[in-house]
Scaffold this motif. Sequence first.
Motif, PDB file in Angstrom:
ATOM      1  N   UNK A 156     115.179  65.952  75.808  1.00  0.00           N
ATOM      2  CA  UNK A 156     113.906  66.369  76.373  1.00  0.00           C
ATOM      3  C   UNK A 156     113.368  65.248  77.245  1.00  0.00           C
ATOM      4  N   UNK A 157     112.969  65.597  78.441  1.00  0.00           N
ATOM      5  CA  UNK A 157     112.473  64.590  79.375  1.00  0.00           C
ATOM      6  C   UNK A 157     111.119  65.050  79.901  1.00  0.00           C
ATOM      7  N   UNK A 158     110.221  64.128  80.013  1.00  0.00           N
ATOM      8  CA  UNK A 158     108.910  64.435  80.576  1.00  0.00           C
ATOM      9  C   UNK A 158     107.824  63.694  79.840  1.00  0.00           C
ATOM     10  N   UNK A 159     106.819  63.345  80.564  1.00  0.00           N
ATOM     11  CA  UNK A 159     105.700  62.621  79.992  1.00  0.00           C
ATOM     12  C   UNK A 159     104.639  63.606  79.519  1.00  0.00           C
ATOM     13  N   UNK A 160     104.192  63.424  78.298  1.00  0.00           N
ATOM     14  CA  UNK A 160     103.118  64.234  77.730  1.00  0.00           C
ATOM     15  C   UNK A 160     102.110  63.268  77.132  1.00  0.00           C
ATOM     16  N   UNK A 161     100.875  63.390  77.541  1.00  0.00           N
ATOM     17  CA  UNK A 161      99.848  62.464  77.067  1.00  0.00           C
ATOM     18  C   UNK A 161      99.561  62.670  75.584  1.00  0.00           C
ATOM     19  N   UNK A 162      99.049  61.635  74.966  1.00  0.00           N
ATOM     20  CA  UNK A 162      98.681  61.708  73.557  1.00  0.00           C
ATOM     21  C   UNK A 162      97.588  62.766  73.354  1.00  0.00           C
ATOM     22  N   UNK A 163      96.663  62.868  74.299  1.00  0.00           N
ATOM     23  CA  UNK A 163      95.625  63.896  74.223  1.00  0.00           C
ATOM     24  C   UNK A 163      96.242  65.295  74.183  1.00  0.00           C
ATOM     25  N   UNK A 164      97.229  65.531  75.052  1.00  0.00           N
ATOM     26  CA  UNK A 164      97.885  66.850  75.088  1.00  0.00           C
ATOM     27  C   UNK A 164      98.615  67.122  73.777  1.00  0.00           C
ATOM     28  N   UNK A 165      99.233  66.087  73.195  1.00  0.00           N
ATOM     29  CA  UNK A 165      99.902  66.264  71.896  1.00  0.00           C
ATOM     30  C   UNK A 165      98.892  66.640  70.815  1.00  0.00           C
ATOM     31  N   UNK A 166      97.720  66.012  70.848  1.00  0.00           N
ATOM     32  CA  UNK A 166      96.681  66.364  69.867  1.00  0.00           C
ATOM     33  C   UNK A 166      96.131  67.766  70.113  1.00  0.00           C
ATOM     34  N   UNK A 167      96.007  68.157  71.374  1.00  0.00           N
ATOM     35  CA  UNK A 167      95.568  69.524  71.676  1.00  0.00           C
ATOM     36  C   UNK A 167      96.595  70.544  71.167  1.00  0.00           C
ATOM     37  N   UNK A 168      97.869  70.247  71.362  1.00  0.00           N
ATOM     38  CA  UNK A 168      98.915  71.129  70.834  1.00  0.00           C
ATOM     39  C   UNK A 168      98.841  71.215  69.318  1.00  0.00           C
ATOM     40  N   UNK A 169      98.689  70.065  68.679  1.00  0.00           N
ATOM     41  CA  UNK A 169      98.576  70.073  67.215  1.00  0.00           C
ATOM     42  C   UNK A 169      97.346  70.852  66.762  1.00  0.00           C
ATOM     43  N   UNK A 170      96.255  70.741  67.524  1.00  0.00           N
ATOM     44  CA  UNK A 170      95.059  71.522  67.212  1.00  0.00           C
ATOM     45  C   UNK A 170      95.323  73.014  67.309  1.00  0.00           C
ATOM     46  N   UNK A 171      96.104  73.421  68.313  1.00  0.00           N
ATOM     47  CA  UNK A 171      96.456  74.830  68.472  1.00  0.00           C
ATOM     48  C   UNK A 171      97.327  75.304  67.313  1.00  0.00           C
ATOM     49  N   UNK A 172      98.325  74.497  66.947  1.00  0.00           N
ATOM     50  CA  UNK A 172      99.156  74.843  65.786  1.00  0.00           C
ATOM     51  C   UNK A 172      98.290  74.918  64.526  1.00  0.00           C
ATOM     52  N   UNK A 173      97.353  73.987  64.374  1.00  0.00           N
ATOM     53  CA  UNK A 173      96.477  73.988  63.204  1.00  0.00           C
ATOM     54  C   UNK A 173      95.607  75.240  63.169  1.00  0.00           C
ATOM     55  N   UNK A 174      95.109  75.642  64.320  1.00  0.00           N
ATOM     56  CA  UNK A 174      94.326  76.879  64.406  1.00  0.00           C
ATOM     57  C   UNK A 174      95.145  78.071  63.915  1.00  0.00           C
ATOM     58  N   UNK A 175      96.393  78.144  64.315  1.00  0.00           N
ATOM     59  CA  UNK A 175      97.284  79.220  63.870  1.00  0.00           C
ATOM     60  C   UNK A 175      97.529  79.123  62.373  1.00  0.00           C
ATOM     61  N   UNK A 176      97.823  77.921  61.893  1.00  0.00           N
ATOM     62  CA  UNK A 176      98.115  77.724  60.462  1.00  0.00           C
ATOM     63  C   UNK A 176      96.920  78.123  59.602  1.00  0.00           C
ATOM     64  N   UNK A 177      95.741  77.669  59.964  1.00  0.00           N
ATOM     65  CA  UNK A 177      94.545  77.988  59.186  1.00  0.00           C
ATOM     66  C   UNK A 177      94.197  79.474  59.321  1.00  0.00           C
ATOM     67  N   UNK A 178      94.219  79.978  60.548  1.00  0.00           N
ATOM     68  CA  UNK A 178      93.870  81.382  60.770  1.00  0.00           C
ATOM     69  C   UNK A 178      94.787  82.333  60.020  1.00  0.00           C
ATOM     70  N   UNK A 179      96.095  82.136  60.160  1.00  0.00           N
ATOM     71  CA  UNK A 179      97.030  83.000  59.445  1.00  0.00           C
ATOM     72  C   UNK A 179      97.012  82.725  57.951  1.00  0.00           C
ATOM     73  N   UNK A 180      96.691  81.487  57.582  1.00  0.00           N
ATOM     74  CA  UNK A 180      96.579  81.157  56.164  1.00  0.00           C
ATOM     75  C   UNK A 180      95.500  81.982  55.475  1.00  0.00           C
ATOM     76  N   UNK A 181      94.411  82.199  56.184  1.00  0.00           N
ATOM     77  CA  UNK A 181      93.311  82.987  55.615  1.00  0.00           C
ATOM     78  C   UNK A 181      93.523  84.498  55.750  1.00  0.00           C
ATOM     79  N   UNK A 182      94.220  84.921  56.797  1.00  0.00           N
ATOM     80  CA  UNK A 182      94.332  86.363  57.032  1.00  0.00           C
ATOM     81  C   UNK A 182      95.617  86.983  56.518  1.00  0.00           C
ATOM     82  N   UNK A 183      96.727  86.256  56.545  1.00  0.00           N
ATOM     83  CA  UNK A 183      98.018  86.849  56.194  1.00  0.00           C
ATOM     84  C   UNK A 183      98.460  86.506  54.776  1.00  0.00           C
ATOM     85  N   UNK A 184      98.354  85.243  54.407  1.00  0.00           N
ATOM     86  CA  UNK A 184      98.898  84.817  53.115  1.00  0.00           C
ATOM     87  C   UNK A 184      98.283  85.522  51.906  1.00  0.00           C
TER      88      UNK A 184
END
Length: 142
Positions: free
Chosen positions: A9-37
């Motif tokens: 994998x090649x390409x620069x990704x800022x630390x801010x963007x990595x945290x935003x991605x993790x925030x998006x994954x967390x939103x999915x994890x929490x949201x589905x955790x409450x609605x699906x599980x």
Amino acid sequence: MTRYNKMGLVGEVSLLRLYLLRGLYLLVVVGLGFTVWPDFINRSESWELMEGVVQCMLVAFWALSVLGLRYPLQMLPVLLWELVWKSVWLIIVALPMWISGHMDNSTLETAIACLLVVIFPFVIPWRFVFINYAKKRGDRWG
């Protein structure tokens, strides 16, 4: 800045963007955790075919999103899949029903849930996606 050369994998990704991605994954994890599980774990009767398919796919998406918390760039195809299928469904199914005035409450609920996808394009590192999925040479076939 992050560069993953040893995995190809090649390409620069800022630390801010990595945290935003993790925030998006967390939103999915929490949201589905409450609605699906809760329904998945406490289910006492069998599901109808498509309801079972949907529930199992949501649990799989939840599990892959948990991995996305640790590996946000490597799990990007999961977010891209989510972006594409929801966008297609909203455009092909929900929009015509809404325009024609034939949208029922169930479809409206699903459309509202799918509209969360509007934040994905702002979080996904598109330059990284282009470099690693469009521009990068594909794997050999034989």
